[in-house]
Enzyme design. Structure first.
Site, PDB file in Angstrom:
ATOM      1  N   HIS A 115      37.539  31.801  34.847  1.00 54.33           N
ATOM      2  CA  HIS A 115      38.638  31.746  35.828  1.00 54.33           C
ATOM      3  C   HIS A 115      38.765  30.324  36.390  1.00 54.33           C
ATOM      4  O   HIS A 115      39.858  29.829  36.599  1.00 54.33           O
ATOM      5  CB  HIS A 115      38.347  32.670  37.026  1.00 54.33           C
ATOM      6  CG  HIS A 115      38.410  34.136  36.725  1.00 54.33           C
ATOM      7  ND1 HIS A 115      39.561  34.779  36.331  1.00 54.33           N
ATOM      8  CD2 HIS A 115      37.470  35.109  36.804  1.00 54.33           C
ATOM      9  CE1 HIS A 115      39.326  36.070  36.188  1.00 54.33           C
ATOM     10  NE2 HIS A 115      38.061  36.309  36.453  1.00 54.33           N
TER      11      HIS A 115
ATOM     12  N   SER B   3      33.823  41.567  44.669  1.00 57.74           N
ATOM     13  CA  SER B   3      34.835  40.760  43.968  1.00 57.74           C
ATOM     14  C   SER B   3      35.595  39.822  44.891  1.00 57.74           C
ATOM     15  O   SER B   3      36.108  38.796  44.454  1.00 57.74           O
ATOM     16  CB  SER B   3      35.850  41.682  43.289  1.00 57.74           C
ATOM     17  OG  SER B   3      35.204  42.712  42.605  1.00 57.74           O
TER      18      SER B   3
ATOM     19  N   HIS C  31      26.809  41.610  41.951  1.00 60.35           N
ATOM     20  CA  HIS C  31      27.611  40.433  41.544  1.00 60.35           C
ATOM     21  C   HIS C  31      28.304  39.896  42.796  1.00 60.35           C
ATOM     22  O   HIS C  31      29.094  40.606  43.413  1.00 60.35           O
ATOM     23  CB  HIS C  31      28.627  40.918  40.502  1.00 60.35           C
ATOM     24  CG  HIS C  31      29.682  39.954  40.103  1.00 60.35           C
ATOM     25  ND1 HIS C  31      29.666  39.287  38.884  1.00 60.35           N
ATOM     26  CD2 HIS C  31      30.834  39.567  40.703  1.00 60.35           C
ATOM     27  CE1 HIS C  31      30.746  38.544  38.763  1.00 60.35           C
ATOM     28  NE2 HIS C  31      31.475  38.695  39.847  1.00 60.35           N
TER      29      HIS C  31
ATOM     30  N   HIS D   4      30.430  36.875  45.152  1.00 60.57           N
ATOM     31  CA  HIS D   4      31.313  35.696  45.200  1.00 60.57           C
ATOM     32  C   HIS D   4      31.042  34.969  46.504  1.00 60.57           C
ATOM     33  O   HIS D   4      30.782  35.597  47.537  1.00 60.57           O
ATOM     34  CB  HIS D   4      32.787  36.099  45.063  1.00 60.57           C
ATOM     35  CG  HIS D   4      33.165  36.317  43.633  1.00 60.57           C
ATOM     36  ND1 HIS D   4      33.553  35.288  42.803  1.00 60.57           N
ATOM     37  CD2 HIS D   4      33.144  37.430  42.866  1.00 60.57           C
ATOM     38  CE1 HIS D   4      33.776  35.758  41.594  1.00 60.57           C
ATOM     39  NE2 HIS D   4      33.532  37.070  41.583  1.00 60.57           N
TER      40      HIS D   4
ATOM     41  N   ARG E 274      32.126  33.746  31.509  1.00 64.42           N
ATOM     42  CA  ARG E 274      33.126  34.810  31.748  1.00 64.42           C
ATOM     43  C   ARG E 274      33.751  34.623  33.131  1.00 64.42           C
ATOM     44  O   ARG E 274      34.893  34.217  33.235  1.00 64.42           O
ATOM     45  CB  ARG E 274      32.473  36.201  31.574  1.00 64.42           C
ATOM     46  CG  ARG E 274      33.487  37.302  31.299  1.00 64.42           C
ATOM     47  CD  ARG E 274      34.198  37.767  32.550  1.00 64.42           C
ATOM     48  NE  ARG E 274      33.254  38.267  33.552  1.00 64.42           N
ATOM     49  CZ  ARG E 274      33.578  38.412  34.838  1.00 64.42           C
ATOM     50  NH1 ARG E 274      34.788  38.154  35.274  1.00 64.42           N
ATOM     51  NH2 ARG E 274      32.665  38.830  35.707  1.00 64.42           N
ATOM     52  N   ASP E 275      33.005  34.822  34.224  1.00 63.05           N
ATOM     53  CA  ASP E 275      33.623  34.600  35.546  1.00 63.05           C
ATOM     54  C   ASP E 275      33.988  33.119  35.686  1.00 63.05           C
ATOM     55  O   ASP E 275      35.027  32.766  36.270  1.00 63.05           O
ATOM     56  CB  ASP E 275      32.687  35.048  36.681  1.00 63.05           C
ATOM     57  CG  ASP E 275      33.447  35.571  37.886  1.00 63.05           C
ATOM     58  OD1 ASP E 275      34.386  34.888  38.307  1.00 63.05           O
ATOM     59  OD2 ASP E 275      33.122  36.658  38.405  1.00 63.05           O
TER      60      ASP E 275
ATOM     61  N   TYR F  24      40.792  39.730  45.985  1.00 65.45           N
ATOM     62  CA  TYR F  24      40.183  39.527  44.672  1.00 65.45           C
ATOM     63  C   TYR F  24      40.030  38.026  44.362  1.00 65.45           C
ATOM     64  O   TYR F  24      41.015  37.283  44.386  1.00 65.45           O
ATOM     65  CB  TYR F  24      41.167  40.138  43.689  1.00 65.45           C
ATOM     66  CG  TYR F  24      40.642  40.631  42.394  1.00 65.45           C
ATOM     67  CD1 TYR F  24      39.518  41.430  42.328  1.00 65.45           C
ATOM     68  CD2 TYR F  24      41.327  40.348  41.221  1.00 65.45           C
ATOM     69  CE1 TYR F  24      39.081  41.917  41.126  1.00 65.45           C
ATOM     70  CE2 TYR F  24      40.900  40.840  40.014  1.00 65.45           C
ATOM     71  CZ  TYR F  24      39.775  41.623  39.975  1.00 65.45           C
ATOM     72  OH  TYR F  24      39.353  42.111  38.790  1.00 65.45           O
TER      73      TYR F  24
HETATM   74  C1  LIG Z   1      38.901  40.552  36.301  1.00 63.10           C
HETATM   75  C2  LIG Z   1      37.519  40.999  36.262  1.00 63.10           C
HETATM   76  C3  LIG Z   1      36.788  40.541  37.479  1.00 63.10           C
HETATM   77  O1  LIG Z   1      36.900  39.137  37.602  1.00 63.10           O
HETATM   78  C4  LIG Z   1      35.398  41.073  37.417  1.00 63.10           C
HETATM   79  C5  LIG Z   1      34.591  40.391  38.409  1.00 63.10           C
HETATM   80  O2  LIG Z   1      33.929  39.429  38.109  1.00 63.10           O
HETATM   81  C6  LIG Z   1      34.662  40.801  39.815  1.00 63.10           C
HETATM   82  O3  LIG Z   1      35.191  41.898  40.106  1.00 63.10           O
HETATM   83  O4  LIG Z   1      34.204  40.030  40.657  1.00 63.10           O
HETATM   84 MN   LIG Z   2      33.552  38.111  39.750  1.00 58.44          MN
END
Ligand SMILES: CC[C@H](O)CC(=O)C(=O)O
Ligand SMILES: [Mn+2]
Length: 335
Positions: A17, A167, A194, A196, A13-14, A285
């Site tokens: 991207h 995010s 979660h 990054h 899912r992630d 983001y």
């Molecule tokens: C577009 C949803 C987003 O990528 C969710 C996510 O993984 C995040 O906010 O980091």
């Molecule tokens: Mn993410």
């Protein structure tokens, strides 16, 4: 072993991207089967922007996500096939279709101060009998107490746990700890995190979350994900093992899976390059990265200047169309 931490894999899912939503049934089958063999309890698969994300704004998926869900569902025997749903991008109809394809859990994601838009989707998921997670995005944009109030709303709609997303990969370990603690004190359901890796802190921040009491941690094989990617699952498995924290994961199995099934499909090295470093620094983001690169190319600009502007204007998910217009304005100003 002191504490059972549940690892949620979001490679499919992630990670979508990072490969411009180009996963195929074969790739999904191999990765889902491997994750399941390695005892990953939740395996998330959707377009990177969640169900229904395949569009001009977010980027089209190569393969229909419901076909991908069916392919993954065939492989998963122990874990739960999980989808992401952003109200406004995906619909309750999409959720029902995902459920019919074998999804057993859903994470309903909203901007950190907009939990109220998740009520109907969380309630619908609960009626379907799905495990349901309230997922708050861009948590660097709100103070811990504000986040705690938003989390309480998601709990009241029926969420099984609350996931806090950094995010933009902007938070420092102490910021993560403060957010996890505030939410933990406010709700009676578990908290997840979660990360990054835009400031190279994904593992450190995930550990800070665990130490502050988080019970669910998101991660991906080879760190595949938006921006500089997510917490690398095989590294996290090793680090938590060294700390004596039980995850139930097959450490060697994850390493082998990353090497055999994810490395070959990576379109660019998952490193902290200048663009992703700027995402973290400016608080942008992570999924904006490739859109910013496209805009920078189109208008012959430095992507870092676009990031600074997006951060200054506090752009959030769903405003992808503003990237081009910001870049256009920067170009005009530059003459
Ligand atoms: C577009 C949803 C987003 O990528 C969710 C996510 O993984 C995040 O906010 O980091
Ligand atoms: Mn993410």
């Amino acid at each position: 072993m002191e504490q059972k931490i549940q690892i949620v894999d979001t490679t499919l899912r992630d990670g979508s991207h990072a490969v411009r939503h180009s996963f195929t049934e074969e790739q999904v089958s191999a990765i889902a089967a491997g994750l399941d063999r390695c005892n990953v309890p939740l395996i998330e698969l959707s377009h990177g922007d969640g169900l229904g994300g395949s569009s001009y704004t977010y980027g089209f998926s190569k393969r229909n996500e419901f076909l991908l869900l069916k392919a993954a569902a065939k492989q998963i025997k122990n874990g739960k096939l999980t989808v992401l749903l952003l109200p406004g991008i995906g619909t309750i109809e999409d959720l029902k279709k995902a459920y019919d394809c074998g999804a057993k859990a859903v994470r309903v994601a909203t901007h950190v101060t907009e939990a109220d838009v998740s009520a109907q989707h969380i309630e619908a998921a609960r009626r379907l009998g799905m495990m349901t997670v309230g997922f708050l995005m861009m948590t660097h944009m709100a103070e811990p107490q504000v986040i705690a109030e938003e989390a309480k709303k998601m709990e009241s709609y029926g969420a099984d746990y609350i996931n806090l997303a950094d995010s933009a990969g902007f938070l420092l370990p102490e910021d993560v700890a403060a957010r996890v603690k505030a939410v933990k004190e406010a709700v009676s359901i578990p908290v997840g995190f979660h990360a990054h890796n835009n400031l190279n802190l994904a593992i450190a921040n995930s550990l800070a979350a665990v130490e502050a009491g988080a019970r669910y941690i998101d991660a991906t094989l080879r760190g595949l994900g938006a921006g500089a990617g997510n917490t690398q699952i095989e590294v996290l498995a090793g680090v938590l093992k060294r700390k004596g924290i039980d995850t139930g994961l097959d450490f060697y199995g994850l390493m082998d899976l990353a090497e055999r099934s994810v490395e070959p499909l990576m379109q660019r090295p998952q490193t902290v390059d200048n663009g992703s470093l700027m995402l973290g620094y400016a608080g942008v983001y992570s999924s904006f990265l490739l859109h910013v690169y496209d805009a920078a190319k189109k208008y012959d600009l430095d992507p870092r200047d676009i990031m600074i502007e997006l951060g200054r204007r506090r752009m959030v998910g769903g405003q992808e169309d503003m990237i081009l217009s910001e870049a256009y304005q920067l170009k005009q100003q530059a003459g």
